[in-house]
Design a protein around this motif. Structure first.
Motif, PDB file in Angstrom:
ATOM      1  N   ILE A 114       0.875  -1.170   0.000  1.00  0.00           N
ATOM      2  CA  ILE A 114       0.000   0.000   0.000  1.00  0.00           C
ATOM      3  C   ILE A 114       0.915   1.223   0.000  1.00  0.00           C
ATOM      4  CG2 ILE A 114      -1.730   1.308   1.287  1.00  0.00           C
ATOM      5  CD1 ILE A 114      -2.582  -1.447   2.502  1.00  0.00           C
ATOM      6  N   PRO A 115       0.881   2.008  -1.072  1.00  0.00           N
ATOM      7  CA  PRO A 115       1.804   3.150  -1.142  1.00  0.00           C
ATOM      8  C   PRO A 115       1.451   4.226  -0.109  1.00  0.00           C
ATOM      9  CG  PRO A 115       0.350   3.105  -3.060  1.00  0.00           C
ATOM     10  CD  PRO A 115       0.047   1.881  -2.254  1.00  0.00           C
ATOM     11  N   PHE A 116       2.490   4.740   0.537  1.00  0.00           N
ATOM     12  CA  PHE A 116       2.342   5.869   1.444  1.00  0.00           C
ATOM     13  C   PHE A 116       3.586   6.721   1.307  1.00  0.00           C
ATOM     14  CE2 PHE A 116       5.363   4.837   4.812  1.00  0.00           C
ATOM     15  CZ  PHE A 116       5.537   3.476   4.648  1.00  0.00           C
ATOM     16  N   HIS A 128       8.513  13.836  10.403  1.00  0.00           N
ATOM     17  CA  HIS A 128       8.715  14.090  11.832  1.00  0.00           C
ATOM     18  C   HIS A 128       8.425  15.567  12.053  1.00  0.00           C
ATOM     19  CE1 HIS A 128      10.660  10.196  12.770  1.00  0.00           C
ATOM     20  NE2 HIS A 128      10.952  10.249  11.478  1.00  0.00           N
ATOM     21  N   ARG A 129       7.256  15.853  12.669  1.00  0.00           N
ATOM     22  CA  ARG A 129       6.862  17.236  12.894  1.00  0.00           C
ATOM     23  C   ARG A 129       7.727  17.894  13.965  1.00  0.00           C
ATOM     24  NH1 ARG A 129       0.400  16.707  13.671  1.00  0.00           N
ATOM     25  NH2 ARG A 129       1.104  17.230  15.764  1.00  0.00           N
ATOM     26  N   VAL A 130       7.665  19.234  14.013  1.00  0.00           N
ATOM     27  CA  VAL A 130       8.457  19.989  14.984  1.00  0.00           C
ATOM     28  C   VAL A 130       8.089  19.646  16.423  1.00  0.00           C
ATOM     29  CG1 VAL A 130       8.904  21.908  13.417  1.00  0.00           C
ATOM     30  CG2 VAL A 130       6.879  21.956  14.878  1.00  0.00           C
ATOM     31  N   ASP A 131       6.874  19.142  16.643  1.00  0.00           N
ATOM     32  CA  ASP A 131       6.451  18.788  17.997  1.00  0.00           C
ATOM     33  C   ASP A 131       6.685  17.314  18.331  1.00  0.00           C
ATOM     34  OD1 ASP A 131       4.482  17.796  16.313  1.00  0.00           O
ATOM     35  OD2 ASP A 131       2.816  18.773  17.343  1.00  0.00           O
ATOM     36  N   GLY A 132       7.421  16.587  17.441  1.00  0.00           N
ATOM     37  CA  GLY A 132       7.797  15.203  17.714  1.00  0.00           C
ATOM     38  C   GLY A 132       6.843  14.148  17.181  1.00  0.00           C
ATOM     39  N   ILE A 133       5.720  14.553  16.642  1.00  0.00           N
ATOM     40  CA  ILE A 133       4.744  13.600  16.107  1.00  0.00           C
ATOM     41  C   ILE A 133       5.242  13.075  14.766  1.00  0.00           C
ATOM     42  CG2 ILE A 133       2.362  13.317  15.307  1.00  0.00           C
ATOM     43  CD1 ILE A 133       2.730  13.826  18.380  1.00  0.00           C
ATOM     44  N   ARG A 134       5.086  11.761  14.557  1.00  0.00           N
ATOM     45  CA  ARG A 134       5.419  11.143  13.267  1.00  0.00           C
ATOM     46  C   ARG A 134       4.137  10.950  12.480  1.00  0.00           C
ATOM     47  NH1 ARG A 134       7.715   5.816  13.738  1.00  0.00           N
ATOM     48  NH2 ARG A 134       6.145   5.606  15.339  1.00  0.00           N
ATOM     49  N   GLN A 135       4.207  11.105  11.142  1.00  0.00           N
ATOM     50  CA  GLN A 135       3.019  10.972  10.314  1.00  0.00           C
ATOM     51  C   GLN A 135       3.351  10.418   8.924  1.00  0.00           C
ATOM     52  OE1 GLN A 135       3.315  15.769   9.668  1.00  0.00           O
ATOM     53  NE2 GLN A 135       1.393  15.003  10.372  1.00  0.00           N
ATOM     54  N   ILE A 136       2.364   9.687   8.366  1.00  0.00           N
ATOM     55  CA  ILE A 136       2.455   9.204   6.991  1.00  0.00           C
ATOM     56  C   ILE A 136       1.172   9.619   6.269  1.00  0.00           C
ATOM     57  CG2 ILE A 136       3.963   7.260   7.549  1.00  0.00           C
ATOM     58  CD1 ILE A 136       1.461   5.417   7.272  1.00  0.00           C
ATOM     59  N   TYR A 137       1.225   9.625   4.948  1.00  0.00           N
ATOM     60  CA  TYR A 137       0.081  10.004   4.118  1.00  0.00           C
ATOM     61  C   TYR A 137      -0.132   8.965   3.031  1.00  0.00           C
ATOM     62  CZ  TYR A 137       0.597  14.542   6.319  1.00  0.00           C
ATOM     63  OH  TYR A 137       0.684  15.549   7.238  1.00  0.00           O
ATOM     64  N   PHE A 138      -1.401   8.747   2.696  1.00  0.00           N
ATOM     65  CA  PHE A 138      -1.748   7.876   1.580  1.00  0.00           C
ATOM     66  C   PHE A 138      -3.109   8.314   1.071  1.00  0.00           C
ATOM     67  CE2 PHE A 138      -3.464   5.980   5.333  1.00  0.00           C
ATOM     68  CZ  PHE A 138      -4.666   5.383   4.957  1.00  0.00           C
ATOM     69  N   LYS A 139      -3.490   7.804  -0.101  1.00  0.00           N
ATOM     70  CA  LYS A 139      -4.761   8.192  -0.709  1.00  0.00           C
ATOM     71  C   LYS A 139      -5.802   7.102  -0.559  1.00  0.00           C
ATOM     72  CE  LYS A 139      -2.887  11.237  -4.256  1.00  0.00           C
ATOM     73  NZ  LYS A 139      -2.828  11.493  -5.715  1.00  0.00           N
TER      74      LYS A 139
END
Length: 154
Positions: A114-116, A128-139
């Motif tokens: 599954i592409p992300f 890696h956001r400035v507040d330490g949260i990690r995130q990925i995106y997909f459609k």
């Protein structure tokens, strides 16, 4: 693709038998925020504050391009300044879910092909956001962006 995504989310619901009864009852995923890319931040902020009646909450970027609102228990609406064209599916307009198992989600997505990507568009990347949260995106199957992050607090 749609069935693979559904199957990946179904895996999040599987809880190892070794967890305590209290841990088994705790949710592992929930809605975090909705982001809307807007043409005029002041106008949109006023609309959501005055007409809709939402309360603003602190936002971490402090760049005068964002307004954050509370839209429920641990859920937010983020307005982002900058839209100049008609809305099209983009990462600036997405729905977000939070999980305590982001690493498991990533492993499942890789295994199931599954592409992300990260915010910048790097395939299989993690932001890696400035507040330490990690995130990925997909459609999703219609091309709308979904974010999954690890900002999960039971």
């Amino acid at each position: 693709m749609k069935l693979r995504i559904i199957a990946a989310f179904a895996l999040l619901a599987c809880i190892p038998a070794s967890l305590s009864a209290q841990q088994k009852k705790a949710p592992t995923i929930r809605a975090n925020h909705v982001a809307l890319y807007v043409t005029n931040l002041a106008t949109s902020t006023r609309f959501y504050q005055e007409l809709i009646g939402l309360d603003t909450i602190p936002e971490p970027f402090h760049d005068k391009k964002h307004t954050w609102f509370s839209i429920g228990d641990k859920a937010h609406l983020h307005l982002i300044q900058g839209r100049t064209t008609e809305p099209v599916p983009s990462k600036n307009s997405h729905i977000c879910f939070s999980t305590s198992r982001l690493d498991e989600v990533i492993k499942t997505f890789i295994r199931e092909k599954i592409p992300f990507e990260d915010w910048a568009g790097t395939a299989s990347g993690v932001t890696h956001r400035v507040d330490g949260i990690r995130q990925i995106y997909f459609k999703d199957p219609d091309g709308y962006w979904i974010e999954i992050n690890d900002d999960f607090q039971p």
